[in-house]
Write a protein that holds these residues in place. Structure first.
Motif, short mmCIF file in Angstrom:
data_model
loop_
_atom_site.label_atom_id
_atom_site.label_comp_id
_atom_site.label_asym_id
_atom_site.label_seq_id
_atom_site.Cartn_x
_atom_site.Cartn_y
_atom_site.Cartn_z
N GLN A 1 0.81 -1.21 0.00
CA GLN A 1 0.00 0.00 0.00
C GLN A 1 0.85 1.27 0.00
N ILE A 2 1.97 1.24 0.70
CA ILE A 2 2.85 2.41 0.73
C ILE A 2 3.43 2.67 -0.65
N GLU A 3 3.86 1.60 -1.33
CA GLU A 3 4.40 1.75 -2.68
C GLU A 3 3.32 2.23 -3.66
N ALA A 4 2.10 1.73 -3.49
CA ALA A 4 1.02 2.10 -4.41
C ALA A 4 0.56 3.53 -4.21
N ASN A 5 0.76 4.08 -3.02
CA ASN A 5 0.24 5.42 -2.73
C ASN A 5 1.33 6.49 -2.54
N SER A 6 2.59 6.08 -2.67
CA SER A 6 3.67 7.04 -2.39
C SER A 6 4.16 7.78 -3.63
N SER A 7 3.67 7.38 -4.82
CA SER A 7 4.08 8.07 -6.04
C SER A 7 3.28 9.36 -6.19
N SER A 8 3.26 9.91 -7.37
CA SER A 8 2.57 11.18 -7.61
C SER A 8 1.10 11.08 -7.25
N SER A 9 0.50 12.20 -6.87
CA SER A 9 -0.89 12.20 -6.44
C SER A 9 -1.82 11.71 -7.52
N ALA A 10 -1.41 11.83 -8.76
CA ALA A 10 -2.26 11.38 -9.87
C ALA A 10 -2.44 9.87 -9.84
N ASN A 11 -1.50 9.17 -9.26
CA ASN A 11 -1.57 7.71 -9.20
C ASN A 11 -2.29 7.19 -7.96
N ARG A 12 -2.71 8.10 -7.08
CA ARG A 12 -3.38 7.67 -5.85
C ARG A 12 -4.86 7.45 -6.13
N ALA A 13 -5.15 6.36 -6.75
CA ALA A 13 -6.54 6.05 -7.08
C ALA A 13 -7.34 5.78 -5.81
N LEU A 14 -8.66 5.96 -5.93
CA LEU A 14 -9.53 5.72 -4.79
C LEU A 14 -9.39 4.30 -4.28
N GLY A 15 -9.20 3.35 -5.21
CA GLY A 15 -9.04 1.96 -4.81
C GLY A 15 -7.82 1.76 -3.95
N ASN A 16 -6.71 2.46 -4.30
CA ASN A 16 -5.49 2.33 -3.51
C ASN A 16 -5.69 2.88 -2.10
N LEU A 17 -6.36 4.05 -2.00
CA LEU A 17 -6.58 4.65 -0.69
C LEU A 17 -7.51 3.79 0.16
N ALA A 18 -8.49 3.18 -0.48
CA ALA A 18 -9.39 2.29 0.27
C ALA A 18 -8.61 1.10 0.81
N SER A 19 -7.69 0.58 0.00
CA SER A 19 -6.88 -0.55 0.46
C SER A 19 -5.95 -0.12 1.58
N ALA A 20 -5.44 1.11 1.50
CA ALA A 20 -4.59 1.64 2.57
C ALA A 20 -5.38 1.77 3.86
N GLN A 21 -6.64 2.19 3.75
CA GLN A 21 -7.50 2.27 4.93
C GLN A 21 -7.72 0.88 5.54
N GLU A 22 -7.86 -0.13 4.68
CA GLU A 22 -8.01 -1.50 5.19
C GLU A 22 -6.76 -1.95 5.94
N ALA A 23 -5.59 -1.58 5.40
CA ALA A 23 -4.34 -1.93 6.08
C ALA A 23 -4.26 -1.25 7.44
N LEU A 24 -4.73 0.02 7.48
CA LEU A 24 -4.73 0.73 8.75
C LEU A 24 -5.71 0.10 9.73
N ALA A 25 -6.83 -0.41 9.18
CA ALA A 25 -7.80 -1.10 10.02
C ALA A 25 -7.17 -2.33 10.67
N SER A 26 -6.35 -3.05 9.92
CA SER A 26 -5.69 -4.23 10.48
C SER A 26 -4.68 -3.83 11.55
N ALA A 27 -4.10 -2.63 11.45
CA ALA A 27 -3.19 -2.14 12.48
C ALA A 27 -3.93 -1.94 13.80
#
Length: 507
Positions: A398-424
């Motif tokens: 998730q960090i690799e998928a969301n750490s590039s340019s803001s244009a690449n931060r798709a909603l799907g990636n952010l949702a997956s990042a939220q799921e990872a945070l939920a597991s934390a």
């Protein structure tokens, strides 16, 4: 399915809230990933007493209750801790998982629970379908074992659950098969198969009986304890002209044992595992079932196929007897992973560190080590290590998928990042928070650092990724602390345990 985690500051308390939703994951053969779904359903059921003929069955439920609850099911876990910066304030973190499904889907999932031997009809007869209106059901010992593990990890102490777990029906120790997090397939490497084969034969010797008819029957509950192995006939006549063979078991008895005592989820999976016993020449077929072979002919030449019927007769091979009596060594390959957690301990890699390395990188030894830790009431250390491994892998993606340019931060990636945070948050509430159900013995300063960071985790977009980076580093430190504890305390005792000493010597 929704998984909310909350955050709402105000007054002397704050609540953390963050919501995401996704579909129930399915395997390639259209089976749901429902590891915790069953336990969450049982927690929601009243589990009262119901009349079946002339007797009252305790800890039971009605078919309609299960289907209706599963259609709209919520499972919550809350943890209240003082704010590390202001002890007068209380921080509440709540993880709520909501399952929503149509009536037909709920019935289908309940049918899966029945097929997995997690529930059974309370009338004492084997039920193949979960569809009789007004029927009464109860958990099997296998189902109770899975429920107990779920409730222990999540700190659930409801009265109707504790009464069931402490009842005489909870009379076995389930063999937990490790599963691939992507495919959900159980581990079937050679050494794991050998470990389970020893349980299959019987820890105290073969489970031999004089009566052949009982083990060929389809009685749903023939096994009451976890120590006896598969039921074997002392002697049996097979073939034409008939000849007498000794200590045999049917294909049906073998799959029944695997379904009752292992965390297998369907008979197909049990048959596949039994096929591994044939492939490794631990058992041999002494009388095939011609009707089964006619219905399911072999697809390839020399293909090994287990026949899960009461007419197929099997026997231990000489190799199987050697494995059981420890005359055949269990070769454990050295791990090719050169960046394992234990290599970060620093200093010389002593024998205890090397042994832990082998355990962490071998499914068979992990199974034995987990069993030992469960018996000594410190299984949470290994569970935390394994759960953090999965979390760190997810974080990296998730960090690799969301750490590039803001244009690449798709909603799907952010949702997956939220799921990872939920597991934390799930990890924190289960293992780190003061008073948590599986609270670890880690350094106070590290625990406090995690508490402070978890109260600030969340936000939007870049803040979520930043939280993942910081939290993953802290969990990695906590994981290393647990590894040191296992090396210094659990591993020496495990090696010296008389129950596992001979197995480890042959490894």
């Amino acid at each position: 399915m929704q998984t909310p985690i909350a955050f709402n500051p105000g007054g002397n308390s704050c609540k953390m809230r963050q919501t995401s939703s996704h579909l129930l994951r399915m395997t390639s053969d259209n089976r749901p990933f429902a590891k915790d779904l069953f336990a969450a359903l049982v927690v929601s059921l009243p589990l009262g007493s119901h009349r079946v003929r002339l007797t009252m069955v305790d800890h039971s439920f009605l078919l309609e209750e299960a289907i209706n609850n599963l259609g709209s099911l919520k499972s919550s876990q809350s943890n209240r801790i003082p704010d590390p910066k202001d002890p007068s304030r209380v921080i509440t973190t709540t993880i709520t998982t909501t399952f929503s499904m149509a009536h037909g889907m709920a019935r289908s999932v309940c049918q899966r629970f029945l097929a997995a031997r997690l529930v059974e009809s309370a009338n004492g007869k084997q039920a193949k379908e979960f569809d009789t209106k007004g029927s009464v059901w109860q958990l099997t010992p296998k189902g109770i074992n899975i429920l107990e593990r779920f409730c222990t990890k999540n700190g659930i102490e409801q009265r109707h659950i504790t009464d069931l777990v402490s009842s005489p029906r909870n009379a076995m120790q389930l063999i937990i098969l490790e599963r691939d997090s992507v495919t959900d397939k159980s581990s079937s490497d050679r050494s794991t198969v050998e470990v389970i084969f020893r349980r299959f034969v019987g820890q105290n010797g073969p489970n031999v009986t004089n009566n052949t008819s009982s083990k060929d029957s389809k009685s749903l509950r023939e096994y009451k304890e976890s120590s006896p192995g598969v039921r074997m006939a002392k002697e049996r006549k097979v073939g034409s002209p008939p000849r007498t063979i000794y200590q045999t078991f049917t294909g049906l008895a073998a799959t029944d044992w695997l379904m009752d005592y292992c965390s297998t989820v369907e008979r197909k999976e049990a048959s596949e595992f039994a096929t591994h016993l044939l492939e490794q020449e631990l058992i041999r077929c002494v009388q095939p079932d011609p009707f089964y072979l006619a219905q399911f002919p072999q697809g390839k030449e020399n293909e090994v196929r287990f026949q899960p019927t009461k007419y197929a007769i099997y026997q231990l091979s000489q190799k199987g007897k050697d494995v059981v009596h420890m005359t055949s060594s269990m070769q454990i390959p050295e791990s090719e992973n050169t960046s394992s957690t234990t290599t970060r301990l620093g200093g010389p890699r002593d024998s205890n560190t090397r042994m832990l390395d082998r355990i962490l990188n071998d499914a068979a030894l992990r199974l034995l080590f987990r069993e030992y830790l469960r018996d000594t009431l410190c299984e949470e250390n290994l569970l935390f290590y394994l759960d953090v491994n999965k979390f760190l892998q997810s974080c990296k993606v998730q960090i690799e998928a969301n750490s590039s340019s803001s244009a690449n931060r798709a909603l799907g990636n952010l949702a997956s990042a939220q799921e990872a945070l939920a597991s934390a948050y799930a990890l924190y509430n289960a293992f780190i928070a003061p008073g948590s159900p599986c609270e670890l013995n880690i350094d106070y300063l590290l625990r406090n650092q995690l508490a402070i960071r978890m109260t600030k985790a969340g936000g939007q977009d870049a803040a979520i990724v930043e939280s993942l980076v910081d939290v993953s580093k802290l969990f990695e430190q906590a994981q290393l602390s647990v590894v040191k504890l296992m090396v210094s305390d659990s591993i020496p005792k495990f090696i010296q345990s008389s129950k596992y000493e001979q197995i480890l010597e042959n490894s």
